[in-house]
Design a protein around this motif. Structure first.
Motif, mmCIF file in Angstrom:
data_model
loop_
_atom_site.group_PDB
_atom_site.id
_atom_site.type_symbol
_atom_site.label_atom_id
_atom_site.label_comp_id
_atom_site.label_asym_id
_atom_site.label_seq_id
_atom_site.Cartn_x
_atom_site.Cartn_y
_atom_site.Cartn_z
ATOM 1 N N ILE A 1 -7.648 4.896 -2.722
ATOM 2 C CA ILE A 1 -8.976 4.384 -2.404
ATOM 3 C C ILE A 1 -9.878 5.587 -2.228
ATOM 4 O O ILE A 1 -9.519 6.548 -1.544
ATOM 5 N N HIS B 1 -17.187 2.598 -3.900
ATOM 6 C CA HIS B 1 -15.780 2.980 -3.763
ATOM 7 C C HIS B 1 -14.927 2.253 -4.796
ATOM 8 O O HIS B 1 -15.276 1.189 -5.280
ATOM 9 N N ARG B 2 -13.794 2.875 -5.119
ATOM 10 C CA ARG B 2 -12.872 2.309 -6.091
ATOM 11 C C ARG B 2 -11.483 2.222 -5.476
ATOM 12 O O ARG B 2 -11.064 3.096 -4.726
ATOM 13 N N VAL B 3 -10.796 1.163 -5.840
ATOM 14 C CA VAL B 3 -9.416 0.958 -5.437
ATOM 15 C C VAL B 3 -8.589 1.021 -6.715
ATOM 16 O O VAL B 3 -8.827 0.262 -7.653
ATOM 17 N N ASP C 1 -6.532 7.951 2.826
ATOM 18 C CA ASP C 1 -7.776 7.614 2.122
ATOM 19 C C ASP C 1 -8.692 6.786 3.016
ATOM 20 O O ASP C 1 -9.897 7.026 3.076
ATOM 21 N N VAL D 1 -1.356 -0.879 -4.069
ATOM 22 C CA VAL D 1 -2.582 -0.096 -3.975
ATOM 23 C C VAL D 1 -2.180 1.370 -3.873
ATOM 24 O O VAL D 1 -1.414 1.759 -2.989
ATOM 25 N N VAL E 1 -13.648 -2.483 2.456
ATOM 26 C CA VAL E 1 -12.741 -2.244 1.325
ATOM 27 C C VAL E 1 -11.457 -3.051 1.495
ATOM 28 O O VAL E 1 -10.988 -3.699 0.560
ATOM 29 N N ILE F 1 -10.008 -5.967 -0.948
ATOM 30 C CA ILE F 1 -8.675 -5.887 -1.550
ATOM 31 C C ILE F 1 -7.922 -7.197 -1.313
ATOM 32 O O ILE F 1 -7.366 -7.787 -2.236
ATOM 33 N N TYR G 1 -5.013 0.454 -8.397
ATOM 34 C CA TYR G 1 -3.792 -0.285 -8.080
ATOM 35 C C TYR G 1 -2.963 -0.530 -9.333
ATOM 36 O O TYR G 1 -3.432 -0.395 -10.458
ATOM 37 N N TYR H 1 0.837 -1.190 0.000
ATOM 38 C CA TYR H 1 0.000 0.000 0.000
ATOM 39 C C TYR H 1 0.877 1.248 0.000
ATOM 40 O O TYR H 1 1.824 1.336 0.786
ATOM 41 N N VAL I 1 -2.451 5.884 1.180
ATOM 42 C CA VAL I 1 -3.690 5.094 1.262
ATOM 43 C C VAL I 1 -4.248 5.147 2.679
ATOM 44 O O VAL I 1 -5.463 5.106 2.871
ATOM 45 N N ARG J 1 -8.450 -0.982 -11.688
ATOM 46 C CA ARG J 1 -9.388 -0.601 -10.643
ATOM 47 C C ARG J 1 -10.112 -1.829 -10.115
ATOM 48 O O ARG J 1 -10.297 -2.824 -10.814
#
Length: 90
Positions: free
Chosen positions: A78, A62-64, A17, A75, A29, A33, A66, A10, A14, A56
């Protein structure tokens, strides 16, 4: 023989976030992940434009964001789907 577990790193930002999210949402989340990238990360949706070359992961609203690395995944960001792409490339 057990399946190879991908390494998930990460970016330091992050944590900021995650701090902005409601605690149960942040936990959901993080769980997504850990499970999705370990099993499906190579099938992630490729992004275009300023985020080309990144991937993504959807977790509800929500979106991650990476990136793939030689060891696994990194990552980068977020956030809510409405805002995560507005700040430009991570």
């Amino acid at each position: 023989m057990p399946a190879r577990r991908e390494r998930i790193d990460y970016k330091a930002s992050v944590q900021d976030d995650l701090d902005k999210l409601h605690p149960p949402t942040a936990l959901r989340v993080l769980r997504k992940i850990e499970t999705a990238l370990a099993s499906e990360g190579r099938k992630g949706e490729v992004l275009a434009g300023a985020f080309s070359g990144l991937y993504r992961l959807r977790v509800g609203d929500h979106r991650v964001i990476y990136a793939r690395t030689d060891e696994g995944y990194l990552v980068l960001r977020i956030g809510h789907r409405r805002e995560v792409y507005r700040r430009g490339r991570p």
